[in-house]
Design an enzyme around this catalytic site. Structure first.
Site, PDB file in Angstrom:
ATOM      1  N   GLU A 105      -6.579   4.616   8.137  1.00  0.00           N
ATOM      2  CA  GLU A 105      -6.371   6.044   7.841  1.00  0.00           C
ATOM      3  C   GLU A 105      -7.630   6.657   7.227  1.00  0.00           C
ATOM      4  O   GLU A 105      -7.898   7.845   7.410  1.00  0.00           O
ATOM      5  CB  GLU A 105      -5.132   6.205   6.951  1.00  0.00           C
ATOM      6  CG  GLU A 105      -3.847   5.981   7.764  1.00  0.00           C
ATOM      7  CD  GLU A 105      -2.686   5.385   7.006  1.00  0.00           C
ATOM      8  OE1 GLU A 105      -2.671   5.445   5.773  1.00  0.00           O
ATOM      9  OE2 GLU A 105      -1.791   4.831   7.685  1.00  0.00           O
ATOM     10  N   GLU A 134      -4.904  -4.909  10.715  1.00  0.00           N
ATOM     11  CA  GLU A 134      -3.861  -3.909  10.926  1.00  0.00           C
ATOM     12  C   GLU A 134      -4.109  -3.187  12.247  1.00  0.00           C
ATOM     13  O   GLU A 134      -4.923  -2.244  12.297  1.00  0.00           O
ATOM     14  CB  GLU A 134      -3.867  -2.882   9.796  1.00  0.00           C
ATOM     15  CG  GLU A 134      -3.625  -3.469   8.420  1.00  0.00           C
ATOM     16  CD  GLU A 134      -3.088  -2.426   7.452  1.00  0.00           C
ATOM     17  OE1 GLU A 134      -1.988  -2.625   6.941  1.00  0.00           O
ATOM     18  OE2 GLU A 134      -3.763  -1.400   7.227  1.00  0.00           O
ATOM     19  N   GLY A 171       3.133   2.116  10.873  1.00  0.00           N
ATOM     20  CA  GLY A 171       4.144   3.162  10.738  1.00  0.00           C
ATOM     21  C   GLY A 171       4.919   3.458  12.005  1.00  0.00           C
ATOM     22  O   GLY A 171       5.597   4.480  12.104  1.00  0.00           O
ATOM     23  N   LYS A 217       0.089   4.248  -0.140  1.00  0.00           N
ATOM     24  CA  LYS A 217      -0.521   5.428   0.484  1.00  0.00           C
ATOM     25  C   LYS A 217      -0.305   6.659  -0.420  1.00  0.00           C
ATOM     26  O   LYS A 217      -0.377   6.519  -1.634  1.00  0.00           O
ATOM     27  CB  LYS A 217       0.025   5.611   1.911  1.00  0.00           C
ATOM     28  CG  LYS A 217      -0.121   4.313   2.730  1.00  0.00           C
ATOM     29  CD  LYS A 217       0.137   4.467   4.190  1.00  0.00           C
ATOM     30  CE  LYS A 217      -0.061   3.118   4.884  1.00  0.00           C
ATOM     31  NZ  LYS A 217       0.074   3.191   6.330  1.00  0.00           N
ATOM     32  N   HIS A 234      -9.364   1.111   5.262  1.00  0.00           N
ATOM     33  CA  HIS A 234      -8.062   1.308   5.911  1.00  0.00           C
ATOM     34  C   HIS A 234      -8.247   2.247   7.111  1.00  0.00           C
ATOM     35  O   HIS A 234      -9.040   3.184   7.054  1.00  0.00           O
ATOM     36  CB  HIS A 234      -7.053   1.892   4.915  1.00  0.00           C
ATOM     37  CG  HIS A 234      -5.658   1.848   5.456  1.00  0.00           C
ATOM     38  ND1 HIS A 234      -5.187   2.771   6.349  1.00  0.00           N
ATOM     39  CD2 HIS A 234      -4.639   0.967   5.254  1.00  0.00           C
ATOM     40  CE1 HIS A 234      -3.932   2.461   6.673  1.00  0.00           C
ATOM     41  NE2 HIS A 234      -3.583   1.370   6.022  1.00  0.00           N
ATOM     42  N   ASN A 238       0.876  -1.178   0.000  1.00  0.00           N
ATOM     43  CA  ASN A 238       0.000   0.000   0.000  1.00  0.00           C
ATOM     44  C   ASN A 238       0.912   1.227   0.000  1.00  0.00           C
ATOM     45  O   ASN A 238       1.539   1.529   1.014  1.00  0.00           O
ATOM     46  CB  ASN A 238      -0.887  -0.046   1.253  1.00  0.00           C
ATOM     47  CG  ASN A 238      -1.700   1.222   1.433  1.00  0.00           C
ATOM     48  OD1 ASN A 238      -1.740   2.077   0.552  1.00  0.00           O
ATOM     49  ND2 ASN A 238      -2.348   1.350   2.587  1.00  0.00           N
ATOM     50  N   SER A 263       3.833  -2.228  10.233  1.00  0.00           N
ATOM     51  CA  SER A 263       5.289  -2.305  10.445  1.00  0.00           C
ATOM     52  C   SER A 263       5.913  -3.624   9.993  1.00  0.00           C
ATOM     53  O   SER A 263       6.900  -4.079  10.569  1.00  0.00           O
ATOM     54  CB  SER A 263       5.639  -2.016  11.914  1.00  0.00           C
ATOM     55  OG  SER A 263       5.320  -0.669  12.227  1.00  0.00           O
TER      56      SER A 263
HETATM   57  P1  13P Z   1       3.373   0.330   7.552  1.00  0.00           P
HETATM   58  O1  13P Z   1       3.837  -0.979   6.931  1.00  0.00           O
HETATM   59  O2  13P Z   1       4.114   1.506   7.023  1.00  0.00           O
HETATM   60  O3  13P Z   1       3.352   0.231   9.041  1.00  0.00           O
HETATM   61  O4  13P Z   1       1.860   0.549   7.076  1.00  0.00           O
HETATM   62  C1  13P Z   1       0.953  -0.478   7.221  1.00  0.00           C
HETATM   63  C2  13P Z   1      -0.286  -0.127   6.506  1.00  0.00           C
HETATM   64  O5  13P Z   1      -1.051   0.719   6.940  1.00  0.00           O
HETATM   65  C3  13P Z   1      -0.567  -0.820   5.244  1.00  0.00           C
HETATM   66  O6  13P Z   1      -1.864  -0.605   4.817  1.00  0.00           O
END
Ligand code: 13P
Length: 252
Positions: A95, A164, A170, A12, A93, A10, A209
């Site tokens: 976010e 997640e 992150g 983002k 997601h 992803n 992560s």
């Molecule tokens: P990270 O791998 O950067 O922690 O992000 C995970 C994520 O939100 C994937 O959708």
């Protein structure tokens, strides 16, 4: 790993046309590991160019609108994603749930819209740190699944779930393997209740992560059938190592 591993990047809000070189290199890495299904979800602006640039991997969107068309400034419909060459969409997601106020009902509508256009869908769920500390992690995820999984008639064989934990995204922090396994077993039980026998075929990805150093271990946890990777999917160097770890899990 019982199901074919599914390793999804992803991106983002990262990437421009200059970054397509990384996607091509990831595509070549995927070709070396046919036992693993690999996909990338770049920003909408790159979906078409990336879909044209790669051969082995699927390209998808990070979101889609629940409606097929209309006055929705800034949104993208599932049919438009498919038209651009996307084969799947991520929905729900954290976010989007947090920063765009998306609730379970909307996530489910988006998932069903994606399936209706022939796309695969990755439905994301996960608890916050406060919810885990309060002992509520499994209850929160169960409630998210109950509200956001598409209906059984919508195309279960194209559904994946991504677990997640919000606090692991992150941050460089990951749950213990026991906690990952416990949550994935709980999700598997929920899928069986929702979808019957077909629930056993739904892949459950871990996200948060995941990196080249911890992928092999995380992919070995109970009921983990892949990974949804953010930061470590942005370069072929780190993402290829995660693809190779998944291949190692299958090939032993
Ligand atoms: P990270 O791998 O950067 O922690 O992000 C995970 C994520 O939100 C994937 O959708």
């Amino acid at each position: 790993m019982a199901l074919r591993p599914y390793i999804v990047g992803n991106w983002k809000m990262n990437g421009t046309r200059a970054t397509l070189a990384e996607a091509r290199a990831i595509d070549r890495a995927a070709a070396r590991h046919p036992a693993v299904e690999v996909a990338l979800a770049p920003p909408f602006t790159l979906v078409m160019a990336m879909a044209e640039a790669v051969q082995e991997i699927a390209v998808g969107g990070q979101d889609c609108h629940a409606k097929p068309s209309g006055a929705f400034t800034g949104d993208v419909a599932a049919a438009q994603l498919a038209d651009a060459g996307a084969r799947f969409a991520i929905v729900g997601h954290s976010e989007r749930r947090t920063l765009h106020g998306e609730g379970d009902g909307l996530v489910r509508a988006k998932a069903e819209a994606a399936l209706a256009e022939g796309l695969g869908v990755i439905v994301c769920v996960g608890e916050t740190e406060a919810e885990r500390d309060a002992g509520q992690a499994e209850a929160v995820v169960a409630s998210q699944l109950a509200g956001s999984l598409p209906g059984a008639e919508a195309g279960v064989e194209r559904v994946s779930v991504a677990y997640e934990p919000v606090w692991a995204i992150g941050t460089g922090r990951v749950p213990s393997l026991d906690d990952v396994g416990a949550m994935h077993r709980a999700i598997r039980a929920h899928l069986a209740a929702a979808y019957g026998a077909a629930g056993a075929g739904v892949r459950i990805l871990y996200g948060g992560s995941v990196n080249a150093a911890n992928a092999l271990e995380l992919l070995g946890a109970d009921e983990v059938s892949g990974a949804l990777v953010g930061g470590a999917s942005l370069t072929a160097e780190s993402f290829s190592a995660i693809i190779a770890a998944a291949a190692q899990r299958v090939e032993g």
